[in-house]
Design a protein around this motif. Structure first.
Motif, PDB file in Angstrom:
ATOM      1  N   GLY A  62      -0.193   3.423  -1.807  1.00  0.00           N
ATOM      2  CA  GLY A  62       0.495   2.198  -2.212  1.00  0.00           C
ATOM      3  C   GLY A  62      -0.186   1.438  -3.328  1.00  0.00           C
ATOM      4  N   GLY A  63      -1.500   1.261  -3.294  1.00  0.00           N
ATOM      5  CA  GLY A  63      -2.185   0.443  -4.279  1.00  0.00           C
ATOM      6  C   GLY A  63      -2.793   1.229  -5.430  1.00  0.00           C
ATOM      7  N   THR A  64      -2.715   2.520  -5.422  1.00  0.00           N
ATOM      8  CA  THR A  64      -3.314   3.350  -6.471  1.00  0.00           C
ATOM      9  C   THR A  64      -2.387   3.420  -7.675  1.00  0.00           C
ATOM     10  OG1 THR A  64      -2.338   5.362  -5.615  1.00  0.00           O
ATOM     11  CG2 THR A  64      -4.486   4.746  -4.735  1.00  0.00           C
ATOM     12  N   ARG A  67       1.676   3.125  -7.656  1.00  0.00           N
ATOM     13  CA  ARG A  67       2.464   2.171  -8.458  1.00  0.00           C
ATOM     14  C   ARG A  67       3.482   2.897  -9.325  1.00  0.00           C
ATOM     15  NH1 ARG A  67      -2.645  -0.431  -8.601  1.00  0.00           N
ATOM     16  NH2 ARG A  67      -3.171   0.574 -10.583  1.00  0.00           N
TER      17      ARG A  67
END
Length: 148
Positions: free
Chosen positions: A16-18, A22
């Protein structure tokens, strides 16, 4: 295909945050959502009409109708989109809503007063039936019957 889509969905959840997460979110969530948000009512009505027309061609003419429809679809889409179908649908809806507010009995009487076809035929004057004596009656008649 299903396995690939489930794999992309799983990668989207895990990363999710990589930067990859994105990128996946932009490609799989944001871009389709932006494209779907640009669809207007007229386009939905146009494609619905084309779909119904295609189904009718297939229903009545089977394979030949489907071939004919696929060859004529670009031209039909141009014709349908040339007319503002959503404005026509809106005008019909407004007309129906305005007609529903009228008192229908008053409109019927107004039309009947102005059209000669709306008038009823005059009834014939009623007369009393004439009593006739039966053909096989051998008696003297009514005058003698009342005297007795």
């Amino acid at each position: 295909m299903l396995v690939a889509l489930l794999g992309l969905w799983f990668a989207l959840l895990l990363a999710g945050g990589t930067p990859t997460g994105r990128l996946l979110r932009r490609m799989l969530v944001e871009w389709p959502a932006a494209r779907l948000a640009r669809i207007h009512r007229g386009a939905v009505i146009t494609w619905t009409l084309l779909g119904v027309l295609g189904l009718l061609c297939f229903w009545f003419l089977e394979e030949d109708g489907l071939r004919l429809f696929t060859m004529a679809m670009p031209e039909l889409a141009g014709w349908i989109s040339m007319f503002e179908v959503s404005a026509l649908v809106d005008a019909i809806a407004v007309g129906l809503m305005a007609a529903s507010t009228l008192r229908l009995g008053a409109v019927r009487h107004w039309i009947a007063a102005r059209l000669p076809l709306g008038q009823r035929a005059k009834r014939a004057r009623r007369t009393r039936p004439v009593e006739r004596a039966a053909a096989n009656d051998d008696e003297d008649g009514r005058a003698f019957a009342l005297a007795a």
